[in-house]
Design an enzyme around this catalytic site. Structure first.
Site, short mmCIF file in Angstrom:
data_model
loop_
_atom_site.label_atom_id
_atom_site.label_comp_id
_atom_site.label_asym_id
_atom_site.label_seq_id
_atom_site.Cartn_x
_atom_site.Cartn_y
_atom_site.Cartn_z
N TRP A 103 4.45 -46.40 -27.12
CA TRP A 103 3.37 -46.83 -25.86
C TRP A 103 4.16 -48.13 -25.54
O TRP A 103 4.14 -48.63 -24.27
CB TRP A 103 2.19 -46.62 -26.11
CG TRP A 103 1.60 -45.34 -26.53
CD1 TRP A 103 1.12 -44.90 -27.68
CD2 TRP A 103 1.81 -44.38 -25.53
NE1 TRP A 103 1.00 -43.69 -27.61
CE2 TRP A 103 1.34 -43.19 -26.23
CE3 TRP A 103 2.29 -44.21 -24.20
CZ2 TRP A 103 1.27 -41.90 -25.63
CZ3 TRP A 103 1.95 -42.86 -23.62
CH2 TRP A 103 1.73 -41.85 -24.53
N ASP A 172 -2.96 -53.33 -25.27
CA ASP A 172 -3.13 -52.06 -25.22
C ASP A 172 -4.23 -51.61 -26.29
O ASP A 172 -3.84 -51.55 -27.31
CB ASP A 172 -2.10 -51.21 -25.11
CG ASP A 172 -2.31 -49.78 -24.94
OD1 ASP A 172 -3.49 -49.21 -24.99
OD2 ASP A 172 -1.27 -48.84 -24.75
N LYS A 196 -10.24 -41.56 -25.76
CA LYS A 196 -10.16 -41.43 -27.08
C LYS A 196 -11.57 -41.96 -27.49
O LYS A 196 -12.34 -41.05 -28.00
CB LYS A 196 -9.16 -42.40 -27.64
CG LYS A 196 -7.57 -41.74 -27.21
CD LYS A 196 -6.54 -42.67 -27.36
CE LYS A 196 -5.27 -42.35 -26.51
NZ LYS A 196 -4.76 -41.18 -26.90
#
Ligand SMILES: Cc1ncc(COP(=O)(O)O)c(C=O)c1O
Length: 361
Positions: A103, A172, A196
């Site tokens: 990511w 993030d 999530k």
């Protein structure tokens, strides 16, 4: 509840059962409106209350002071990879990025696409992203420092955040937001895809500090400017109503039923400890991340052979445990144990792991 299984998916992931039940109970007639939440106008009093409540809960749970703005955007966490440099990084200045996995690599790529300057100040790529780099020297002239607080695929997590002096941190937090308390003051921006720890896919939580908004260039397209959404309280256009509504219920559950982030961190540590102990006590399982960088959210491990990993995932599912296959890019096994995954689910997995190791070890 009958028919529900233990869910270890990495995202979209498990949601608290009381939240799902509440959604079900009020689905056909939301608060006496005679409509479902997916049918009311986003300009109605009903939705206004939902979004105000969601924002207020984020502020309370994360202890945000008045400098921080809370918005819900679309485009996933991936959209933030490009919006952050567009909005916060002037042509003349570099940004520092720490590369801790897939990511972060994608986030770095989006800065380069814009032809802007990026310093990759540290990377764990040399060891297959199995650790969080330490002793990093940051550039005092950087516009911001970007990190990925939890690396969902490799299963590593920053235990504490780096000291970047006066340079704002940008993180993030897609896979560990709301899993533990932290001091928000060094952060200029925090973002998290909802799917999530927060709710269903479709909304991205963005927390942005006032001084960051002052950097937003005037000439950006309207839908790509943070100021657009802050000025209109996430409602410049139609927001992802159902996702925001569910997030609000998840946050209510976290705050009122569960009891807040400190308690959540204690439970998350307990769950992760149980699993890592199960991995370490046999020679059968091997943790994929270095011990001191292990994630409390995504527990990654290998079995002696790929064939056994396949059997492990299949048999776990037959025993009522879903989502244990590692990310397709790295293989192996992964148990994602976000906030909504119960201790009971983790205990069931540990029992299964012990039995599987006895049979095949
Ligand atoms: C840490 C992290 N960042 C970003 C993403 C990408 O999120 P999205 O699919 O919302 O763009 C993910 C998805 O799993 C993730 O785990």
């Amino acid at each position: 509840m009958k028919g529900r299984i233990h869910n270890f998916n990495a995202g979209p992931a498990a949601l608290p059962l009381p939240v799902l039940e509440e959604i079900q109970a009020e689905f056909l007639d939301f608060k006496g409106s005679g409509m479902s939440i997916t049918e009311v106008s986003h300009r109605s009093k009903w939705f206004d209350d939902v979004i105000e409540n969601a924002v207020a809960r984020v502020r309370r749970l994360l202890d945000l002071d008045e400098r921080f703005h809370v918005v819900f955007l679309q485009g996933g966490a991936s959209m933030q990879f490009c919006m952050i440099p567009m909005n916060l990084l002037p042509e003349s200045q570099p940004a520092d990025y720490v590369n801790t996995g897939t990511w972060a690599t994608k986030a770095i790529k989006e800065v380069r696409i814009q032809g802007k300057k990026v310093n990759v100040v540290a990377s764990s790529e040399d060891q297959g992203f199995s650790y969080i780099p330490k002793h990093i020297s940051f550039n005092p002239n950087a516009a911001y420092v970007h990190i990925t607080s939890n690396n969902t695929i490799k299963g590593t997590q920053w235990e504490s955040f780096p000291d970047t002096a006066d340079v704002p941190l940008v993180s993030d937090m897609s896979s560990d937001i709301m899993s533990r308390p932290f001091d928000p003051s060094p952060f200029g921006l925090i973002y998290a895809g909802a799917q999530k720890n927060l709710g269903p896919a479709g909304a991205t939580l963005v927390i942005i500090r006032q001084d960051m908004l002052e950097r937003v260039p005037q000439d950006l397209p309207t839908m790509l400017k943070y100021t657009t959404f802050v000025e209109k309280n996430s409602m410049f256009n139609t927001p992802p109503c159902f996702a925001v509504y569910t997030i609000q219920l998840v946050l209510k559950w976290l705050e009122e039923t569960f009891g807040g982030l400190e308690k959540m961190e204690t439970l998350n540590r307990q769950k992760a400890d149980l699993l890592y102990q199960a991995i370490d006590k046999t020679g059968f399982y091997t943790g994929a991340a270095e011990k001191e960088s292990r994630s409390l959210m995504n527990v990654t491990f290998r079995l002696p052979r790929e064939e056994l990993e396949k059997q492990f995932v299949e048999q776990a599912l037959e025993n009522g445990m879903a989502g244990l296959k590692g990310h397709r890019s790295v293989g192996g096994c992964r148990a994602s144990i976000y906030n909504s995954t119960s201790l009971e689910a983790v205990r069931a997995l540990v029992d299964f792991m012990e039995e599987f190791a006895r049979k095949h070890g």
